[in-house]
Design a protein around this motif. Structure first.
Motif, mmCIF file in Angstrom:
data_model
loop_
_atom_site.group_PDB
_atom_site.id
_atom_site.type_symbol
_atom_site.label_atom_id
_atom_site.label_comp_id
_atom_site.label_asym_id
_atom_site.label_seq_id
_atom_site.Cartn_x
_atom_site.Cartn_y
_atom_site.Cartn_z
ATOM 1 N N HIS A 178 0.766 -1.176 0.038
ATOM 2 C CA HIS A 178 0.229 -0.062 -0.027
ATOM 3 C C HIS A 178 0.810 1.196 0.009
ATOM 4 C CE1 HIS A 178 -3.729 2.250 0.751
ATOM 5 N NE2 HIS A 178 -2.845 3.058 1.713
ATOM 6 N N LEU A 179 0.959 2.085 -1.139
ATOM 7 C CA LEU A 179 1.733 3.213 -1.221
ATOM 8 C C LEU A 179 0.671 4.323 -1.204
ATOM 9 C CD1 LEU A 179 3.597 2.247 -4.343
ATOM 10 C CD2 LEU A 179 4.304 1.963 -2.081
ATOM 11 N N LYS A 180 1.504 5.347 -0.958
ATOM 12 C CA LYS A 180 0.697 6.704 -1.123
ATOM 13 C C LYS A 180 0.127 7.068 -2.504
ATOM 14 C CE LYS A 180 1.226 11.606 -0.381
ATOM 15 N NZ LYS A 180 2.127 12.624 0.074
ATOM 16 N N GLY A 181 -1.325 6.813 -2.608
ATOM 17 C CA GLY A 181 -2.045 7.073 -3.862
ATOM 18 C C GLY A 181 -2.021 5.822 -4.764
ATOM 19 N N LYS A 182 -1.569 4.561 -4.378
ATOM 20 C CA LYS A 182 -1.925 3.232 -4.998
ATOM 21 C C LYS A 182 -1.629 2.000 -4.259
ATOM 22 C CE LYS A 182 -0.374 1.253 -9.362
ATOM 23 N NZ LYS A 182 -0.326 1.653 -10.661
ATOM 24 N N ASP A 183 -2.173 0.969 -4.732
ATOM 25 C CA ASP A 183 -1.776 -0.474 -4.167
ATOM 26 C C ASP A 183 -1.174 -1.288 -5.038
ATOM 27 O OD1 ASP A 183 -3.039 0.119 -1.471
ATOM 28 O OD2 ASP A 183 -5.004 -0.471 -1.924
ATOM 29 N N ILE A 184 -0.385 -1.942 -4.734
ATOM 30 C CA ILE A 184 0.267 -2.650 -5.730
ATOM 31 C C ILE A 184 0.266 -4.174 -5.558
ATOM 32 C CG2 ILE A 184 2.672 -3.403 -6.973
ATOM 33 C CD1 ILE A 184 3.444 -0.379 -6.757
ATOM 34 N N PHE A 185 -0.090 -5.224 -6.252
ATOM 35 C CA PHE A 185 -0.111 -6.544 -5.803
ATOM 36 C C PHE A 185 0.766 -7.291 -6.713
ATOM 37 C CE2 PHE A 185 -1.869 -10.638 -6.442
ATOM 38 C CZ PHE A 185 -1.822 -11.094 -5.167
ATOM 39 N N VAL A 186 1.604 -8.138 -6.207
ATOM 40 C CA VAL A 186 2.514 -8.880 -6.919
ATOM 41 C C VAL A 186 2.457 -10.325 -6.461
ATOM 42 C CG1 VAL A 186 4.891 -9.130 -7.878
ATOM 43 C CG2 VAL A 186 3.837 -6.987 -7.350
ATOM 44 N N GLU A 187 2.750 -11.415 -7.482
ATOM 45 C CA GLU A 187 2.697 -12.815 -6.957
ATOM 46 C C GLU A 187 3.812 -13.630 -7.824
ATOM 47 O OE1 GLU A 187 -0.752 -14.635 -6.955
ATOM 48 O OE2 GLU A 187 -1.431 -14.493 -9.074
ATOM 49 N N SER A 188 4.350 -14.444 -7.277
ATOM 50 C CA SER A 188 5.310 -15.480 -8.110
ATOM 51 C C SER A 188 5.288 -16.659 -7.575
ATOM 52 C CB SER A 188 6.727 -14.526 -7.760
ATOM 53 O OG SER A 188 7.682 -15.625 -8.465
ATOM 54 N N CYS A 189 5.477 -17.650 -8.377
ATOM 55 C CA CYS A 189 5.364 -19.061 -8.067
ATOM 56 C C CYS A 189 6.864 -19.527 -8.547
ATOM 57 C CB CYS A 189 4.533 -19.768 -8.778
ATOM 58 S SG CYS A 189 2.567 -19.313 -8.196
ATOM 59 N N ASN A 190 7.302 -20.698 -7.736
ATOM 60 C CA ASN A 190 8.565 -21.246 -8.034
ATOM 61 C C ASN A 190 8.814 -22.707 -7.166
ATOM 62 O OD1 ASN A 190 11.260 -22.128 -8.985
ATOM 63 N ND2 ASN A 190 11.655 -19.789 -9.096
ATOM 64 N N GLY A 191 9.419 -23.383 -7.515
ATOM 65 C CA GLY A 191 9.746 -24.769 -6.956
ATOM 66 C C GLY A 191 10.537 -24.348 -5.612
ATOM 67 N N ASP A 192 11.645 -23.338 -5.492
ATOM 68 C CA ASP A 192 12.169 -22.942 -4.348
ATOM 69 C C ASP A 192 11.513 -21.622 -3.664
ATOM 70 O OD1 ASP A 192 14.105 -22.759 -2.406
ATOM 71 O OD2 ASP A 192 15.266 -21.702 -3.498
ATOM 72 N N MET A 193 11.267 -21.489 -2.453
ATOM 73 C CA MET A 193 10.513 -20.355 -1.904
ATOM 74 C C MET A 193 11.612 -19.310 -2.011
ATOM 75 S SD MET A 193 8.227 -19.057 -0.351
ATOM 76 C CE MET A 193 7.122 -20.222 0.219
#
Length: 120
Positions: free
Chosen positions: A60-75
């Motif tokens: 949650h930024l000032k003026g915007k929300d950013i959502f990011v996701e990533s998948c992999n075999g290793d955390m």
């Protein structure tokens, strides 16, 4: 910045927590107007032997929300990927905020009759 790190079907170890915090410091280095963040680390069992490690970050930024996701075999690799994506989006958001599409009127040259001003 308030940061909440949680696990879904996974216990968040102190090593994982520290790794996420150190990686997210890179994002804060570019943009300091971050209000809070939520990180969810999860493991999905697709088959018996295949485990998919997934990282989701909601910032949650000032003026915007950013959502990011990533998948992999290793955390740890999934955390690296999601931080790279998040860093690009935060830098892009910062450029949009600081970008000046038009020059201000007070900085534009005033034409004076009889004198030619070369274009810059």
């Amino acid at each position: 910045m308030n940061l909440k790190i949680s696990g879904h079907h996974l216990e968040v170890t102190p090593a994982l927590r520290e790794y996420v915090i150190t990686k997210l410091d890179r994002v804060l280095r570019h943009f300091d107007q971050v209000i809070d963040g939520n990180v969810v680390l999860s493991v999905d069992n697709i088959k018996e032997k295949d485990k998919r490690q997934k990282v989701e970050v909601n910032l949650h930024l000032k003026g915007k929300d950013i959502f990011v996701e990533s998948c992999n075999g290793d955390m740890y690799a999934a955390i690296d990927l999601v931080v790279d994506k998040l860093d690009r989006q935060v830098v892009r958001h910062k450029d949009r905020l600081q970008g000046h599409a038009h020059e201000a009127i007070k900085h534009q040259p005033v034409p004076v009759p009889g004198i030619e001003i070369p274009p810059q």
